[in-house]
Design an enzyme around this catalytic site. Structure first.
Site, PDB file in Angstrom:
ATOM      1  N   THR A  93       0.855  -1.175   0.000  1.00  0.00           N
ATOM      2  CA  THR A  93       0.000   0.000   0.000  1.00  0.00           C
ATOM      3  C   THR A  93       0.895   1.230   0.000  1.00  0.00           C
ATOM      4  OG1 THR A  93      -1.828   1.137   1.109  1.00  0.00           O
ATOM      5  CG2 THR A  93      -0.292  -0.035   2.536  1.00  0.00           C
ATOM      6  N   HIS A 150       3.462 -12.213  13.774  1.00  0.00           N
ATOM      7  CA  HIS A 150       4.552 -12.769  14.581  1.00  0.00           C
ATOM      8  C   HIS A 150       4.429 -14.275  14.778  1.00  0.00           C
ATOM      9  CE1 HIS A 150       7.116  -9.434  15.915  1.00  0.00           C
ATOM     10  NE2 HIS A 150       6.041  -8.684  15.697  1.00  0.00           N
TER      11      HIS A 150
END
Length: 179
Positions: A93, A150
């Site tokens: 983006t 994560h």
């Protein structure tokens, strides 16, 4: 700039396949992708949409530029077919395109990472001359941010991934060699 970032991201995805994956929560597994389809966020009159550049690893920068221009035109005209919204393995983006700087992009599940680009600007940077003396020189600087899951990768992986992208963007000749 977006097309160069797409190409640099794919070079990094090849080296760090954890970021070119998806999560299958129903099967409790990570699915590593063997292809590189990059979603590119486009600001359209209907809001933000994310069409997909397919098989980026097989295309030159020129081919990607033409594909990207076509995606953006179709998105802004409301003419994007459904299949152009499907299959992304990673997203980019570019808030810099509308004047944005630092921001925190949100991962497009089931993908595991997204790269955000801020507005590039000339800034003074201290560099060392061959003789070792500090020198202030203008450099084009662009904020980059990587949001990632994560559960898939750790911060050290993310830093190495970003270092690869930065190296590619600092030396665009490397991008010409990446096909």
């Amino acid at each position: 700039m977006t097309v160069l970032a797409v190409k640099a991201a794919v070079a990094a995805l090849k080296r760090f396949p954890r970021f070119n994956a998806s999560l299958d929560m129903a099967e409790a597994q990570i699915i590593y992708k063997q292809y590189y389809h990059v979603g590119v966020a486009v600001d359209s009159p209907r809001g933000l949409i994310v069409p997909v550049l397919k098989d980026v690893n097989r295309k030159s920068i020129r081919e990607l530029s033409l594909d990207f221009a076509g995606l953006v035109d179709r998105a802004r005209e409301g003419q994007t077919p459904l299949e152009e919204f499907q299959g992304a393995t990673f997203t980019i983006t570019n808030a810099g395109a509308v004047g944005g700087g630092h921001f925190a992009p949100i991962i497009n599940y089931p993908q595991v990472a997204i790269l955000g680009l801020g507005r590039a600007r000339l800034k003074p940077v201290v560099r060392t001359t061959p003789g070792g003396a500090p020198q202030i020189t203008p450099r084009l600087m662009m904020p980059l941010v990587l949001s990632f899951d994560h559960r898939i990768a750790d911060g050290a992986d993310a830093i190495r991934f970003m270092q690869t992208i930065i190296a590619m963007l600092e030396d665009p000749e490397q991008l010409l060699l990446e096909i």
